[in-house]
Scaffold this motif. Sequence first.
Motif, PDB file in Angstrom:
ATOM      1  N   ARG A   1     -44.819  74.880  19.436  1.00  0.00           N
ATOM      2  CA  ARG A   1     -45.233  76.192  18.903  1.00  0.00           C
ATOM      3  C   ARG A   1     -44.596  77.317  19.714  1.00  0.00           C
ATOM      4  NH1 ARG A   1     -50.469  78.310  19.306  1.00  0.00           N
ATOM      5  NH2 ARG A   1     -51.194  76.395  20.252  1.00  0.00           N
ATOM      6  N   THR A   2     -44.539  77.115  20.999  1.00  0.00           N
ATOM      7  CA  THR A   2     -43.979  78.171  21.858  1.00  0.00           C
ATOM      8  C   THR A   2     -42.481  78.333  21.630  1.00  0.00           C
ATOM      9  OG1 THR A   2     -45.693  77.736  23.502  1.00  0.00           O
ATOM     10  CG2 THR A   2     -43.749  78.932  24.260  1.00  0.00           C
ATOM     11  N   VAL A   3     -41.747  77.235  21.604  1.00  0.00           N
ATOM     12  CA  VAL A   3     -40.288  77.330  21.405  1.00  0.00           C
ATOM     13  C   VAL A   3     -39.985  77.944  20.034  1.00  0.00           C
ATOM     14  CG1 VAL A   3     -38.134  76.031  21.191  1.00  0.00           C
ATOM     15  CG2 VAL A   3     -39.767  75.437  22.982  1.00  0.00           C
ATOM     16  N   LYS A   4     -40.741  77.528  19.015  1.00  0.00           N
ATOM     17  CA  LYS A   4     -40.499  78.070  17.671  1.00  0.00           C
ATOM     18  C   LYS A   4     -40.762  79.581  17.642  1.00  0.00           C
ATOM     19  CE  LYS A   4     -41.773  77.615  12.807  1.00  0.00           C
ATOM     20  NZ  LYS A   4     -41.655  79.042  12.610  1.00  0.00           N
ATOM     21  N   THR A   5     -41.860  80.004  18.260  1.00  0.00           N
ATOM     22  CA  THR A   5     -42.193  81.432  18.242  1.00  0.00           C
ATOM     23  C   THR A   5     -41.146  82.233  19.015  1.00  0.00           C
ATOM     24  OG1 THR A   5     -44.507  80.750  18.247  1.00  0.00           O
ATOM     25  CG2 THR A   5     -44.086  83.081  18.589  1.00  0.00           C
ATOM     26  N   ILE A   6     -40.667  81.673  20.112  1.00  0.00           N
ATOM     27  CA  ILE A   6     -39.615  82.341  20.884  1.00  0.00           C
ATOM     28  C   ILE A   6     -38.362  82.508  20.019  1.00  0.00           C
ATOM     29  CG2 ILE A   6     -37.998  82.020  22.816  1.00  0.00           C
ATOM     30  CD1 ILE A   6     -40.382  80.635  24.304  1.00  0.00           C
ATOM     31  N   ALA A   7     -38.011  81.437  19.313  1.00  0.00           N
ATOM     32  CA  ALA A   7     -36.823  81.500  18.442  1.00  0.00           C
ATOM     33  C   ALA A   7     -37.030  82.534  17.339  1.00  0.00           C
ATOM     34  CB  ALA A   7     -36.541  80.125  17.852  1.00  0.00           C
ATOM     35  N   ASP A   8     -38.232  82.562  16.764  1.00  0.00           N
ATOM     36  CA  ASP A   8     -38.516  83.517  15.680  1.00  0.00           C
ATOM     37  C   ASP A   8     -38.402  84.965  16.139  1.00  0.00           C
ATOM     38  OD1 ASP A   8     -39.002  81.411  14.015  1.00  0.00           O
ATOM     39  OD2 ASP A   8     -41.195  81.569  14.071  1.00  0.00           O
ATOM     40  N   HIS A   9     -38.555  85.194  17.449  1.00  0.00           N
ATOM     41  CA  HIS A   9     -38.502  86.571  17.954  1.00  0.00           C
ATOM     42  C   HIS A   9     -37.110  86.969  18.452  1.00  0.00           C
ATOM     43  CE1 HIS A   9     -42.855  86.456  17.614  1.00  0.00           C
ATOM     44  NE2 HIS A   9     -42.848  87.761  17.796  1.00  0.00           N
ATOM     45  N   GLY A  10     -36.129  86.145  18.141  1.00  0.00           N
ATOM     46  CA  GLY A  10     -34.749  86.572  18.423  1.00  0.00           C
ATOM     47  C   GLY A  10     -34.326  86.477  19.876  1.00  0.00           C
ATOM     48  N   ALA A  11     -35.025  85.667  20.673  1.00  0.00           N
ATOM     49  CA  ALA A  11     -34.602  85.513  22.073  1.00  0.00           C
ATOM     50  C   ALA A  11     -33.192  84.936  22.114  1.00  0.00           C
ATOM     51  CB  ALA A  11     -35.562  84.587  22.806  1.00  0.00           C
ATOM     52  N   ARG A  12     -32.416  85.393  23.058  1.00  0.00           N
ATOM     53  CA  ARG A  12     -31.032  84.911  23.141  1.00  0.00           C
ATOM     54  C   ARG A  12     -30.932  83.603  23.913  1.00  0.00           C
ATOM     55  NH1 ARG A  12     -26.944  90.003  23.397  1.00  0.00           N
ATOM     56  NH2 ARG A  12     -27.837  91.106  21.639  1.00  0.00           N
TER      57      ARG A  12
END
Length: 340
Positions: free
Chosen positions: A242-253
């Motif tokens: 859940r954390t990795v997906k949410t990070i990806a969804d927020h455009g982290a580089r």
Amino acid sequence: MSTHPLLFSLGSRNPTTRQIADTVKAGGTAALTDAERRADEARYQEVSCRSALNRVEGMPFRWTLNPYRGCTHGCHYCFARRYHVQFEMDADDEFASVILVKRNLVEVLKRELDRPAWMRELVALGTATDPYQPIEGQYRLTRQSIEALARGRTPIGLVTKGPMVVRDRDVLQDLSSAAGCTVYMSVPTVDEDAWRILEPGTAHPLQRLRAVRELAGAGINAGVLMAPIVPGFSSSRSKLERTVKTIADHGARFVGCNVMYLQDGTRTHFMKFIEREFPAMLPRFERLYTKKYPPDGYRKEVQGMVRVLQERYGLNKREDASKPREVALEPEATQVGFAW
Ligand code: SF4
């Protein structure tokens, strides 16, 4: 509560951290009669620093810069808790409630950056305590430091849990153009229970991720450190995913990770906290943390798991994904965690 007079005359100068340590040793933090108590109930003691840039050994960078000591974010796992002992203060409540403010930091920093011998090496900003903890809203020492670093064409890696960093996107852009700048937003987990329990003074994880989105959108190399992953609180497969997906969804580089390590005062504080609040978990923590880090097997297992998740959500393919060197702002920052 009785107070003890300061052991030295402040005059117009703020005391040094050494003088603060001597004062606290003699009379406890109650002797800091000039420390200002604010609405957050923390006390803020202005100090004078002799140097701004601190040389460090055994890290992936050689210079650090920390405008504040102590942190009102008060994360229970914070590795910097143990540093507060240097000032004769405890790694428990005093770490989060007595904050030293290096009032002359920017002036000293400018002098150091102007020296011909300064080679413009990478500076790690916020390694000991959060440069965007709430008091930065008043003192703006972090902002002014970034301005000075941009003028001095010195690259930085900045670690924070404070969404206030978006206030400074303009100077971070200047620094990115002048020398290079990477912002590492610390979001160990998006799990709300773990956040409330472990990071009582921090902004909500999604607020931090929105800050990452804003910075990345402004062209700044901004990503996330899932650090530290805490066994039993944020290390399960579902929470990691859940954390990795949410990070990806927020455009982290980029995303990096680190499993919790416990040392000295941080270890003592954390174990006391677990014993008090989650006594049933204590034996397990004691078994896992016979040393500073949990066993290699756990770390490798979860490291592999996070790697798979990074691939699944495309974080390893992002154009500006940081190189391992850039992620490694903490020792052994590529360690990730383990399934509990
Ligand atoms: S925000 Fe960072 S420096 Fe502050 S208490 Fe938490 S881990 Fe420590």
